[in-house]
Design an enzyme around this catalytic site. Structure first.
Site, PDB file in Angstrom:
ATOM      1  N   HIS A   1       0.839  -1.209   0.000  1.00  0.00           N
ATOM      2  CA  HIS A   1       0.000   0.000   0.000  1.00  0.00           C
ATOM      3  C   HIS A   1       0.863   1.243   0.000  1.00  0.00           C
ATOM      4  O   HIS A   1       1.111   1.817   1.049  1.00  0.00           O
ATOM      5  CB  HIS A   1      -0.912   0.013   1.228  1.00  0.00           C
ATOM      6  CG  HIS A   1      -2.035   0.990   1.132  1.00  0.00           C
ATOM      7  ND1 HIS A   1      -1.929   2.294   1.558  1.00  0.00           N
ATOM      8  CD2 HIS A   1      -3.287   0.860   0.670  1.00  0.00           C
ATOM      9  CE1 HIS A   1      -3.083   2.918   1.376  1.00  0.00           C
ATOM     10  NE2 HIS A   1      -3.921   2.065   0.842  1.00  0.00           N
ATOM     11  N   ILE A   2       1.340   1.705  -0.912  1.00  0.00           N
ATOM     12  CA  ILE A   2       1.282   1.621  -2.363  1.00  0.00           C
ATOM     13  C   ILE A   2       2.713   1.305  -2.814  1.00  0.00           C
ATOM     14  O   ILE A   2       3.619   2.040  -2.417  1.00  0.00           O
ATOM     15  CB  ILE A   2       0.809   2.965  -2.962  1.00  0.00           C
ATOM     16  CG1 ILE A   2      -0.547   3.381  -2.440  1.00  0.00           C
ATOM     17  CG2 ILE A   2       0.928   3.010  -4.450  1.00  0.00           C
ATOM     18  CD1 ILE A   2      -1.736   2.540  -2.842  1.00  0.00           C
TER      19      ILE A   2
END
Length: 162
Positions: free
Chosen positions: A67-68
């Site tokens: 994430h991310i």
């Protein structure tokens, strides 16, 4: 425009040793390992139902990889979990509420900026509703997240004894 801070941070030493450290928090809150998101309590005012805690957002968080990828950002749901853990700790340790305080809801949440690894997330909490009944307790807490002097999120979370 963000709302005023719940606590005047200029009157608190944000670099002080916590009055409750991670070990003390773990004696009260049951979350462990990747779900433990409260590292210290710096200050509280029981009479006015205010508390200041923090989470050190490290480069070893479980969500970093996904994430991310290439630009890790703390998920909003983890910010809310940290807020709920702050409220639960306050109720159990300071107000001496018995039992497990479980997450009951989000009345509002606004995400204003990102939180990246290496940040210190300060959590400012204010209990706005505390209803204690024979079989259960319900608490509502306004929480603000601050990183580097900027409000990154605000939310109203509710919990109940389960």
């Amino acid at each position: 425009m963000p709302p005023p801070l719940l606590i005047d941070l200029s009157k608190i030493d944000l670099n002080a040793e916590p009055i409750y450290d991670k070990e003390a928090i773990c004696r009260v809150n049951p979350q462990r390992y990747e779900m433990q998101h409260l590292d210290g309590i710096l200050w509280y005012d029981k009479e006015n139902a205010l508390i200041l805690g923090y989470k050190d957002v490290t480069h070893n968080e479980f969500w970093i990889r996904g994430h991310i990828p290439g630009r890790p950002l703390m998920p909003g749901v983890i910010m809310i979990e940290a807020a709920a853990q702050l409220s639960s700790f306050f109720m159990k340790e300071i107000f001496r509420e018995e039992g497990f305080i479980g997450f009951a809801g989000i009345e509002s949440a606004k995400f204003r900026s990102v939180i990246e690894p290496g940040s210190k997330l300060f959590l400012l909490g204010h209990i706005t509703k505390y209803i204690k009944k024979q079989r259960t307790t319900h608490v509502t807490t306004e929480v603000q997240g601050i990183v580097a002097g900027n409000m990154v999120f605000e939310a109203t979370v509710s919990g109940m004894r389960v």
